[in-house]
Design an enzyme around this catalytic site. Structure first.
Site, PDB file in Angstrom:
ATOM      1  N   CYS A  17      -5.728 -55.481  19.167  1.00  0.00           N
ATOM      2  CA  CYS A  17      -5.826 -54.252  19.964  1.00  0.00           C
ATOM      3  C   CYS A  17      -5.359 -53.044  19.164  1.00  0.00           C
ATOM      4  CB  CYS A  17      -5.021 -54.383  21.254  1.00  0.00           C
ATOM      5  SG  CYS A  17      -5.850 -55.452  22.450  1.00  0.00           S
ATOM      6  N   GLU A  67      -6.308 -53.552  26.720  1.00  0.00           N
ATOM      7  CA  GLU A  67      -6.632 -52.379  25.884  1.00  0.00           C
ATOM      8  C   GLU A  67      -8.097 -52.415  25.468  1.00  0.00           C
ATOM      9  OE1 GLU A  67      -4.192 -54.565  25.578  1.00  0.00           O
ATOM     10  OE2 GLU A  67      -2.398 -53.709  24.667  1.00  0.00           O
ATOM     11  N   GLU A 116      -8.835 -63.258  31.640  1.00  0.00           N
ATOM     12  CA  GLU A 116      -8.705 -64.545  30.946  1.00  0.00           C
ATOM     13  C   GLU A 116      -9.843 -65.492  31.303  1.00  0.00           C
ATOM     14  OE1 GLU A 116      -4.664 -65.794  31.721  1.00  0.00           O
ATOM     15  OE2 GLU A 116      -3.891 -64.245  30.366  1.00  0.00           O
ATOM     16  N   ASN A 117      -9.799 -66.656  30.673  1.00  0.00           N
ATOM     17  CA  ASN A 117     -10.875 -67.627  30.786  1.00  0.00           C
ATOM     18  C   ASN A 117     -10.265 -69.006  30.587  1.00  0.00           C
ATOM     19  OD1 ASN A 117     -13.219 -69.248  29.620  1.00  0.00           O
ATOM     20  ND2 ASN A 117     -14.185 -67.318  30.182  1.00  0.00           N
ATOM     21  N   ALA A 118     -10.835 -70.018  31.236  1.00  0.00           N
ATOM     22  CA  ALA A 118     -10.311 -71.380  31.082  1.00  0.00           C
ATOM     23  C   ALA A 118     -10.350 -71.825  29.620  1.00  0.00           C
ATOM     24  CB  ALA A 118     -11.108 -72.340  31.955  1.00  0.00           C
ATOM     25  N   CYS A 176      -8.204 -58.670  26.181  1.00  0.00           N
ATOM     26  CA  CYS A 176      -6.993 -57.873  26.413  1.00  0.00           C
ATOM     27  C   CYS A 176      -7.312 -56.624  27.236  1.00  0.00           C
ATOM     28  CB  CYS A 176      -6.370 -57.443  25.097  1.00  0.00           C
ATOM     29  SG  CYS A 176      -5.514 -58.758  24.225  1.00  0.00           S
ATOM     30  N   TYR A 223      -9.106 -70.617  26.767  1.00  0.00           N
ATOM     31  CA  TYR A 223      -8.109 -69.568  26.541  1.00  0.00           C
ATOM     32  C   TYR A 223      -8.432 -68.534  25.456  1.00  0.00           C
ATOM     33  CZ  TYR A 223      -5.198 -72.947  29.123  1.00  0.00           C
ATOM     34  OH  TYR A 223      -4.703 -73.832  30.041  1.00  0.00           O
ATOM     35  N   ASN A 268      -6.448 -57.167  31.530  1.00  0.00           N
ATOM     36  CA  ASN A 268      -6.826 -58.375  30.792  1.00  0.00           C
ATOM     37  C   ASN A 268      -7.613 -59.318  31.697  1.00  0.00           C
ATOM     38  OD1 ASN A 268      -4.297 -58.729  32.069  1.00  0.00           O
ATOM     39  ND2 ASN A 268      -3.687 -60.375  30.702  1.00  0.00           N
TER      40      ASN A 268
HETATM   41  N1  THU Z   1      -2.601 -59.179  26.404  1.00  0.00           N
HETATM   42  C1  THU Z   1      -3.153 -57.948  26.599  1.00  0.00           C
HETATM   43  O1  THU Z   1      -3.906 -57.719  27.554  1.00  0.00           O
HETATM   44  N2  THU Z   1      -2.848 -56.986  25.701  1.00  0.00           N
HETATM   45  C2  THU Z   1      -2.081 -57.179  24.589  1.00  0.00           C
HETATM   46  O2  THU Z   1      -2.050 -56.346  23.706  1.00  0.00           O
HETATM   47  C3  THU Z   1      -1.268 -58.382  24.478  1.00  0.00           C
HETATM   48  C4  THU Z   1      -1.725 -59.525  25.304  1.00  0.00           C
HETATM   49  C5  THU Z   1      -2.973 -60.246  27.330  1.00  0.00           C
HETATM   50  C6  THU Z   1      -3.852 -61.300  26.736  1.00  0.00           C
HETATM   51  C7  THU Z   1      -3.565 -62.475  27.614  1.00  0.00           C
HETATM   52  O3  THU Z   1      -4.425 -62.395  28.752  1.00  0.00           O
HETATM   53  C8  THU Z   1      -2.134 -62.265  28.078  1.00  0.00           C
HETATM   54  O4  THU Z   1      -1.826 -60.901  27.797  1.00  0.00           O
HETATM   55  C9  THU Z   1      -1.123 -63.146  27.373  1.00  0.00           C
HETATM   56  O5  THU Z   1      -1.273 -63.082  26.008  1.00  0.00           O
END
Ligand code: THU
Length: 135
Positions: free
Chosen positions: A90, A56, A45-47, A54, A49, A43
């Protein structure tokens, strides 16, 4: 052909690369493709949100870039001991490439211990896919 242990190791390796400073919830995913490739993603992320990606989805993007498009097995590694099941978005993305019949989905914790063995079809029953598009 890669075995489950190789997929788990690839998912853990990807999880270690996760960029998750906002949620502190690093996730790794590794896919086995029908032509025997193991491709992974984490995963990011970014500021801002909601713009986060994800694990997957990133693994699927990597799979397409490697010229494969059929998922035979997916392993997802989450942090801690809670079962990190794929989010709704996902599940739809996995379904696209695992097909209507689905593929095994194995969820492990940060140590690689198997917490859940299921299938993509079980995670997204009565799914919508290419077969449901009318001409
Ligand atoms: N996240 C995933 O990478 N896969 C998922 O199926 C569930 C959530 C990540 C997204 C975010 O960066 C962090 O988990 C919290 O939600």
């Amino acid at each position: 052909m890669a075995d489950v242990k190789q997929l788990i190791d690839a998912a853990l390796e990807a999880q270690a690369k996760a960029y998750a400073p906002y949620s502190n919830h690093p996730v790794g995913a590794a896919l086995l493709t029908s032509d025997g490739k193991v491709v992974a993603g984490c995963n990011v992320e970014n500021a801002a949100y909601p713009l986060s990606f994800c694990a997957e989805a990133n693994a699927i993007g990597n799979m397409i870039m490697q010229g494969a498009n059929q998922i035979k097995h997916i392993v997802i590694a989450g942090p801690g001991t809670h079962v990190c099941t794929p989010c709704g978005g996902c599940r739809q993305q996995i379904r696209e490439f695992a097909g209507q019949a689905g593929a095994p989905v194995t969820i492990v914790d940060h140590k690689g211990t198997v917490l859940l063995e299921t299938t993509s079809a079980e995670l997204l029953p009565h799914s919508f896919g290419p077969e449901n598009l009318s001409e």
